[in-house]
Design a protein around this motif. Structure first.
Motif, PDB file in Angstrom:
ATOM      1  N   LEU A   4       0.828  -1.206   0.000  1.00 19.81           N
ATOM      2  CA  LEU A   4       0.000   0.000   0.000  1.00 19.81           C
ATOM      3  C   LEU A   4       0.862   1.256   0.000  1.00 19.81           C
ATOM      4  CD1 LEU A   4      -2.743   1.367   0.169  1.00 19.81           C
ATOM      5  CD2 LEU A   4      -2.640   1.129   2.665  1.00 19.81           C
ATOM      6  N   SER A   5       1.968   1.216   0.714  1.00 18.32           N
ATOM      7  CA  SER A   5       2.855   2.382   0.766  1.00 18.32           C
ATOM      8  C   SER A   5       3.389   2.726  -0.624  1.00 18.32           C
ATOM      9  CB  SER A   5       4.019   2.119   1.722  1.00 18.32           C
ATOM     10  OG  SER A   5       4.777   0.985   1.292  1.00 18.32           O
ATOM     11  N   VAL A   7       1.810   2.077  -3.519  1.00 18.44           N
ATOM     12  CA  VAL A   7       0.694   2.644  -4.290  1.00 18.44           C
ATOM     13  C   VAL A   7       0.493   4.112  -3.939  1.00 18.44           C
ATOM     14  CG1 VAL A   7      -1.796   2.552  -4.664  1.00 18.44           C
ATOM     15  CG2 VAL A   7      -0.465   0.432  -4.555  1.00 18.44           C
ATOM     16  N   LEU A   8       0.485   4.401  -2.631  1.00 15.41           N
ATOM     17  CA  LEU A   8       0.282   5.784  -2.192  1.00 15.41           C
ATOM     18  C   LEU A   8       1.440   6.682  -2.619  1.00 15.41           C
ATOM     19  CD1 LEU A   8      -1.140   5.179   1.412  1.00 15.41           C
ATOM     20  CD2 LEU A   8      -2.396   5.789  -0.673  1.00 15.41           C
ATOM     21  N   GLY A   9       2.648   6.147  -2.533  1.00 18.24           N
ATOM     22  CA  GLY A   9       3.815   6.928  -2.932  1.00 18.24           C
ATOM     23  C   GLY A   9       3.776   7.298  -4.401  1.00 18.24           C
ATOM     24  N   VAL A  10       3.462   6.319  -5.254  1.00 21.95           N
ATOM     25  CA  VAL A  10       3.370   6.585  -6.692  1.00 21.95           C
ATOM     26  C   VAL A  10       2.237   7.555  -6.990  1.00 21.95           C
ATOM     27  CG1 VAL A  10       2.801   5.557  -8.927  1.00 21.95           C
ATOM     28  CG2 VAL A  10       4.428   4.417  -7.410  1.00 21.95           C
ATOM     29  N   ALA A  11       1.104   7.386  -6.297  1.00 26.25           N
ATOM     30  CA  ALA A  11      -0.042   8.269  -6.519  1.00 26.25           C
ATOM     31  C   ALA A  11       0.306   9.714  -6.179  1.00 26.25           C
ATOM     32  CB  ALA A  11      -1.235   7.799  -5.682  1.00 26.25           C
ATOM     33  N   MET A  12       1.029   9.927  -5.078  1.00 27.36           N
ATOM     34  CA  MET A  12       1.398  11.277  -4.677  1.00 27.36           C
ATOM     35  C   MET A  12       2.371  11.903  -5.670  1.00 27.36           C
ATOM     36  SD  MET A  12      -0.379  12.082  -2.122  1.00 27.36           S
ATOM     37  CE  MET A  12       0.471  13.594  -1.678  1.00 27.36           C
ATOM     38  N   ILE A  13       3.354  11.136  -6.121  1.00 29.89           N
ATOM     39  CA  ILE A  13       4.311  11.644  -7.098  1.00 29.89           C
ATOM     40  C   ILE A  13       3.609  11.968  -8.410  1.00 29.89           C
ATOM     41  CG2 ILE A  13       6.254  10.981  -8.581  1.00 29.89           C
ATOM     42  CD1 ILE A  13       7.459   9.539  -6.236  1.00 29.89           C
ATOM     43  N   ALA A  14       2.728  11.058  -8.841  1.00 31.73           N
ATOM     44  CA  ALA A  14       1.998  11.275 -10.089  1.00 31.73           C
ATOM     45  C   ALA A  14       1.137  12.530 -10.018  1.00 31.73           C
ATOM     46  CB  ALA A  14       1.126  10.060 -10.396  1.00 31.73           C
ATOM     47  N   LEU A  15       0.490  12.740  -8.874  1.00 31.47           N
ATOM     48  CA  LEU A  15      -0.352  13.922  -8.699  1.00 31.47           C
ATOM     49  C   LEU A  15       0.487  15.195  -8.739  1.00 31.47           C
ATOM     50  CD1 LEU A  15      -3.150  15.080  -8.131  1.00 31.47           C
ATOM     51  CD2 LEU A  15      -2.693  14.817  -5.683  1.00 31.47           C
ATOM     52  N   GLY A  16       1.611  15.184  -8.048  1.00 35.56           N
ATOM     53  CA  GLY A  16       2.480  16.358  -8.031  1.00 35.56           C
ATOM     54  C   GLY A  16       3.011  16.693  -9.413  1.00 35.56           C
ATOM     55  N   PHE A 138       9.621   2.177  -5.766  1.00 43.05           N
ATOM     56  CA  PHE A 138       8.542   1.719  -4.902  1.00 43.05           C
ATOM     57  C   PHE A 138       8.267   0.224  -5.065  1.00 43.05           C
ATOM     58  CE2 PHE A 138       7.878   6.257  -5.377  1.00 43.05           C
ATOM     59  CZ  PHE A 138       7.607   6.641  -4.074  1.00 43.05           C
ATOM     60  N   ILE A 139       9.084  -0.450  -5.848  1.00 44.99           N
ATOM     61  CA  ILE A 139       8.938  -1.889  -6.018  1.00 44.99           C
ATOM     62  C   ILE A 139       9.710  -2.618  -4.927  1.00 44.99           C
ATOM     63  CG2 ILE A 139       9.542  -3.842  -7.508  1.00 44.99           C
ATOM     64  CD1 ILE A 139       8.986  -2.059  -9.894  1.00 44.99           C
ATOM     65  N   LEU A 153       1.869  -0.498 -10.313  1.00 47.05           N
ATOM     66  CA  LEU A 153       2.254   0.846  -9.895  1.00 47.05           C
ATOM     67  C   LEU A 153       2.188   1.825 -11.066  1.00 47.05           C
ATOM     68  CD1 LEU A 153       5.263   0.022  -7.540  1.00 47.05           C
ATOM     69  CD2 LEU A 153       2.972   0.780  -6.881  1.00 47.05           C
ATOM     70  N   GLY A 154       2.591   1.364 -12.247  1.00 43.34           N
ATOM     71  CA  GLY A 154       2.489   2.218 -13.416  1.00 43.34           C
ATOM     72  C   GLY A 154       1.038   2.529 -13.758  1.00 43.34           C
TER      73      GLY A 154
END
Length: 215
Positions: A4-5, A7-16, A138-139, A153-154
């Motif tokens: 989960l960490s 997924v959240l990490g990638v989501a935050m980077i992608a959003l930024g 994040f893998i 993650l992608g």
């Protein structure tokens, strides 16, 4: 199993990254304003395919090439930084215009819109850096099935990017009208965009991290 960490990490980077004005946003906004929402959505389809190309290529080992030839990675990174710096200059220079400022553009066919959206994304240095250097971090090797983790993650990044970009496409016209009635806000948006691009260019150029492999 993807953590989960991660997924959240990638989501935050992608959003930024998607909220930082760059080639994709500039192209999608310009098309949506000048040719309508349909043109923006078709262009976004090309951008989506570009994401998929990076996702598949990276997880099949494209990043290994950069690990084997670090000079190539540095060259690509510096080229990307230079392009971002150019975009920053076009926004900040005297007489520069905001990404939301209406301007004349030829009305292209759906096929050309899609192709231009695809090429804009494939040549976007932010996306290349994300897939080749950020997402693989994040893998978790302990979680097993590295290829599946990379694909999941992608996919998270793609969902975030497409959702935000679709909102931008649908709202671009209204935003342009709003800012056109407030010239000072239009200038402020241009300066903020140019500054953000300039800072990103410096960050990319000075980053000394090496690409990680995801497969």
């Amino acid at each position: 199993m993807v953590e989960l960490s991660g997924v959240l990490g990638v989501a935050m980077i992608a959003l930024g990254m998607v909220l930082t004005p760059g080639p994709n946003m500039i192209y999608l906004v310009s098309r949506s304003i000048t040719q309508g929402r349909r043109a923006g959505v078709i262009s976004l389809g090309g951008v989506a395919v570009g994401f998929l190309v990076y996702l598949v290529a990276t997880n099949l080992g494209l990043s290994v090439v950069f690990l084997a030839v670090p000079e190539l990675y540095v060259a690509v990174k510096l080229a990307g930084a230079g392009y971002l710096a150019y975009l920053a200059w076009t926004a900040l220079r005297p007489g520069g215009v905001s990404v939301f400022a209406p301007k004349e553009m030829p009305h292209d066919s759906a096929r050309r819109l899609f192709t231009m959206g695809l090429m804009t994304n494939l040549l976007n240095p932010k996306i290349a850096i994300m897939y080749l250097s950020l997402i693989p971090q994040f893998i978790s090797l302990e979680a097993g099935n590295v290829l599946l983790q990379g694909l999941v993650l992608g996919s998270v990044q793609i969902v975030v990017a497409l959702t935000v970009n679709l909102g931008i496409v649908l709202a671009a016209g209204a935003i342009a009208v709003f800012l056109a009635r407030r010239p000072s806000w239009l200038r402020a948006q241009r300066y903020l965009m140019g500054t953000a691009l300039g800072l990103l260019a410096v960050s990319v150029a000075t980053d000394t991290s090496a690409p990680a492999t995801s497969g």
